[in-house]
Scaffold this active site. Structure first.
Site, short mmCIF file in Angstrom:
data_model
loop_
_atom_site.label_atom_id
_atom_site.label_comp_id
_atom_site.label_asym_id
_atom_site.label_seq_id
_atom_site.Cartn_x
_atom_site.Cartn_y
_atom_site.Cartn_z
N LYS A 51 25.84 18.25 41.42
CA LYS A 51 25.92 17.27 40.35
C LYS A 51 24.85 16.18 40.51
CE LYS A 51 31.10 16.94 40.19
NZ LYS A 51 32.22 16.31 40.48
N SER A 100 37.32 14.19 38.85
CA SER A 100 36.00 13.50 39.63
C SER A 100 35.32 12.64 38.39
CB SER A 100 35.09 14.74 39.76
OG SER A 100 34.65 15.43 38.74
#
Length: 817
Positions: free
Chosen positions: A704, A661
């Site tokens: 996040k 990611s």
């Protein structure tokens, strides 16, 4: 950043799919009916129904899915519905085998009969202990017994007397001594003294000695006949005993056989008992005082099962009530012995002894004729439990033996009980990883577990599913005796269900998580004095849960705020970007920003992943870094070598890094270093990238974003801060309300991107540039600067490798003049 260069950020309504309480047609869940079906598990339910219903070998069931999804509850519900409809299985018991004492015999009896048979046998023994001694006390028995004893004594004495008369005729006396019989010469009907004997002529002495030797041989033959006569007398005594007690024993046993005439194994056992009782009638006599077993004068306690009459007992292994249906057994500790049963031992005089009454049932025995539910991980982690399960399922037999016997670790003689038929359906409950590992590496597993019930983790979120979710809440509230929830609280629960699913358009169906949240919300509703659970109570429960688990997150954020962990949230810098990762600590996950830096130089080493070189990077992260080389070569160096040496690193990372990611952030840092273009540090980025530069979806997008937002809020929101996410992750957004409010107020932004060029435009504040019809990037675009830098590297390498002529333009240090 010029507005023309910046892709459009997301509107507040795209950041959280809220549940409108006004759309819920009830005031509180008390108005709703219970939800009796299984929410979102149609596929798993049908598989369970099929697996439970089919009565064929090998069609056992594996229920797979994550913890807390309700696998055990759903499986138990279906088994409880099915079990009463099935026939009650047989009872099983162990009895003594008179032909092979070390191999107890297993008897199968109709449900409800084993206990009755045990009690009947106990009463039979008591009746025999009463009746047989009475038969031995009659005058007739005593007279006949005396006759047998007298006959033996008479025959014994007659033989001795005959030899005595014969010796007397030869002038030799038969003398009885404490140690036995002996012969001595006589003179005038008196035994001669040794002196008198030695005074005889030698011829006379030899003649007497020869006569004595012949008589001794004859006496020895007569004495050798005594054991035979004793055995014959004992045989006559046994025959007498059988005759005397025959009527009593036969009557009692025949009466018991009549009650079990339809059960041939029981009848055969009673016939064996009949013969054994007749052969060992003396065991039923009342013991005389002082006849108990002793050691050095100390009485030895004798267990009932070790007594001579103990072998007539019945060890009821499994007993069922008639009409109770099939059993359902959940074995929470599936050790080898807990599954197959065990043979216990008793300490007696310093040794361990056992008998058939010490055979104990295991889960296989208790579940026979029904269902056995086991946790797959627990079975696999218990020594030899998995092998025992497969062996029983393959052979269709339950063999009760200890691990010591099975592994030949014990050489002592033990019991070998007769196997019992294995007839049950096994249900394993475990996660998907275990299922697919067993499918791949255990060739027997697919044959034994042919039905898999795969549980869903979430369902599509629609107005109808929201209402069903509310009914589930009502059902849990009634079952757990909790306060009902109003529509506002239900709306918050639905939103939290979407958050747990990690998708604004889906709802998590993990029942354990929902039950726990309802319990905690009910607690805070009680503290607040609310009659029903309100939205504020749910919020408070979620906040309290996060607060309990957030110590490490707060400590890390403090280190960032004080400058120990270097994370910039303002300014710009080339070759540096803020990446985002998720830290998972138990059940608590939170997002944290990480500084990612890149350095480039001339060379041919490619891209070096420092995390991998330091063995801190996982394979997926390494794969993401390798993809960057493919992107650079495919976009900028199709007709020349990629003459680049670059390093990428997560700064101040002292743990592991896994996942791809961060590959988009790493690519942006690398391109920034090549173009020498500074990137905004007020914007963090997450997303994976492929070789064509497309930005792909990642997991944990909400955590996040919130992780970077929290840091920016502590430092002060300026309106320039934000997060870049993959456009394909927009549907997954279920951000906290404070994040949505900050975006709505223009203090924070979320940017969706589909390509790395869009991300670079946001970070660098200038268009990345696209190739024109001639295949060239705009002259001052970021892509053009990267391409020129890489072309310069390739040219220098070509000149350097061309020989002295090509190196004239180089000076010491490798830099051109």
């Amino acid at each position: 950043m010029p507005a023309s260069c910046q892709p459009e950020s997301l509107k507040p309504e795209a950041l959280r799919r809220a549940c409108d309480p006004a759309g819920l047609a009830f005031a509180t869940t008390a108005e709703l009916e219970d939800f009796t079906e299984i929410l979102g598990q149609a596929r798993a339910v049908e598989a369970i129904r099929f697996g439970v219903g089919i009565e064929r070998d090998g069609y056992n069931l594996y229920a797979m899915g994550p913890e807390g999804i309700g696998r055990h509850t759903i499986v138990r519900r279906f088994l409880e519905q099915r079990a009463p409809q099935r026939e009650t299985p047989s009872d099983w018991c162990y009895v003594f085998d008179f032909d092979a004492p070390d191999r107890p015999r297993a008897l199968e009896l109709p449900a409800g009969s084993a206990t009755r048979f045990r009690d009947d046998m106990a009463r039979l023994v008591e009746d025999l202990r009463t009746g047989i001694p009475g038969a031995f006390e009659t005058d007739e028995y005593r007279t006949r017994l005396q006759e047998i004893e007298s006959e033996f004594e008479h025959r014994h004495e007659a033989a001795i007397e005959a030899i005595g008369e014969k010796s007397k005729g030869q002038g030799i006396a038969l003398v009885r001594t404490p140690s036995g019989f002996g012969f001595a010469p006589m003179h005038k009907d008196k035994v001669m003294s040794p002196d008198e004997f030695h005074a005889l002529p030698e011829a006379k002495q030899r003649k007497v000695q020869e006569a004595i030797a012949a008589l001794e041989q004859e006496l020895a033959r007569a004495l050798h006949e005594v054991p035979r006569m004793r055995r014959e007398a004992q045989r006559k005594v046994r025959e007498l005993n059988r005759q005397v007690i025959g009527t009593t024993v036969t009557g009692l046993i025949e009466e018991l056989k009549a009650a079990y005439v339809a059960l041939a194994p029981v009848v055969r056992h009673l016939e064996s008992v009949h013969e054994d009782v007749l052969d060992h009638a003396e065991h039923f006599r009342h013991p005389k005082e002082g006849e108990s077993r002793t050691l050095f004068g100390i009485p030895i306690p004798e267990p009932e099962a070790e007594s001579p009459l103990g072998r007539y007992q019945v060890n009821v292994l499994i007993a069922h009530e008639a009409g109770s249906g099939a059993p359902i057994v959940h074995e929470d500790n599936p050790t080898h012995d807990n599954l197959v049963g065990r043979i216990e031992h008793q300490a007696q005089m310093g040794t361990l002894v056992t008998n058939f009454m010490l055979i104990k049932a295991g889960a296989f025995h208790r579940a026979n004729g029904g269902y056995l539910v086991l946790d797959a991980l627990k079975v696999l982690t218990q020594p030899y439990a998995w092998e025992a399960l497969k062996r029983a399922m393959r052979s269709r037999e339950i063999r009760t033996e200890s691990l010591g016997q099975m592994l030949s670790l014990v050489s002592t003689v033990g019991l070998k009980p007769e196997p019992i038929a294995f007839d049950q359906k096994v249900v394993l409950v475990g996660d998907r990883m275990i299922y697919y590992l067993l499918q791949a590496y255990d060739p027997e597993f697919p044959e034994l577990f042919k039905v898999a019930a795969d549980f869903e983790e979430d369902i599509a979120r629609t107005p109808e599913s929201d209402l069903l979710y509310a009914r589930v809440v009502a059902t849990i509230a009634r079952r757990e005796k909790l306060r009902h929830a109003d529509r506002g609280a239900v709306a918050r629960l639905v939103e939290q269900g979407a958050r747990a699913a990690g998708d604004g358009e889906r709802l998590a169906v993990g029942m354990q998580e929902l039950v726990d949240l309802l319990r905690e919300s009910d607690h805070f509703a009680g503290e607040a004095g609310h009659a029903v659970v309100e939205a504020a109570d749910v919020d408070r429960a979620l906040e309290a849960r996060e607060e309990r688990q957030s110590r490490i997150r707060e400590r890390l954020r403090e280190r960032m705020q004080e400058g120990t962990l270097l994370i910039d949230t303002e300014g710009a810098r080339a070759g540096q970007v803020n990446g985002l990762s998720v830290v998972q600590l138990g059940e608590f996950a939170f997002g944290m920003p990480s500084r990612i830096t890149a350095r480039v130089r001339l060379g041919g080493g490619g891209i070096v992943d420092i995390e991998r070189e330091a063995e801190l990077g996982g394979p997926l992260h390494s794969k993401g870094v390798m993809i960057l080389s493919g992107f650079l070569a495919g976009r900028y160096a199709t007709d020349r070598p990629l003459s680049l040496s670059a390093t990428l690193v997560f700064e101040q990372n002292y743990g592991g890094v896994e996942g791809d990611s961060a590959s988009c952030a790493e690519l942006c840092a690398l391109l920034s270093a090549l173009a020498e273009a500074p990137l905004a540090q007020s914007i963090a980025i997450t997303g994976s990238v492929n070789q064509h530069g497309d930005v792909q979806a990642i997991g944990g997008v909400n955590e996040k974003i919130e992780g970077f937002f929290d840091l920016c809020r502590v430092r002060g929101l300026t309106g320039a801060q934000g997060v870049i996410i993959p456009a394909s992750n927009v549907r997954h957004l279920m951000l906290r309300r404070d994040v949505v409010e900050a975006v709505a107020g223009g203090r924070f932004a979320i940017y969706p991107v589909s390509t790395v060029d869009e991300a670079l435009a946001i970070l660098a504040g200038a268009p990345a540039g696209e190739r024109d019809a001639l295949g060239r990037f705009p002259a001052e675009s970021l892509n053009a600067r990267v391409e020129r830098r890489l072309a310069g590297f390739a040219e220098r390498v070509r000149n350097f490798t061309a020989g002295p002529a090509g190196r004239k333009g180089w000076r010491r240090g490798g830099k051109p003049k």
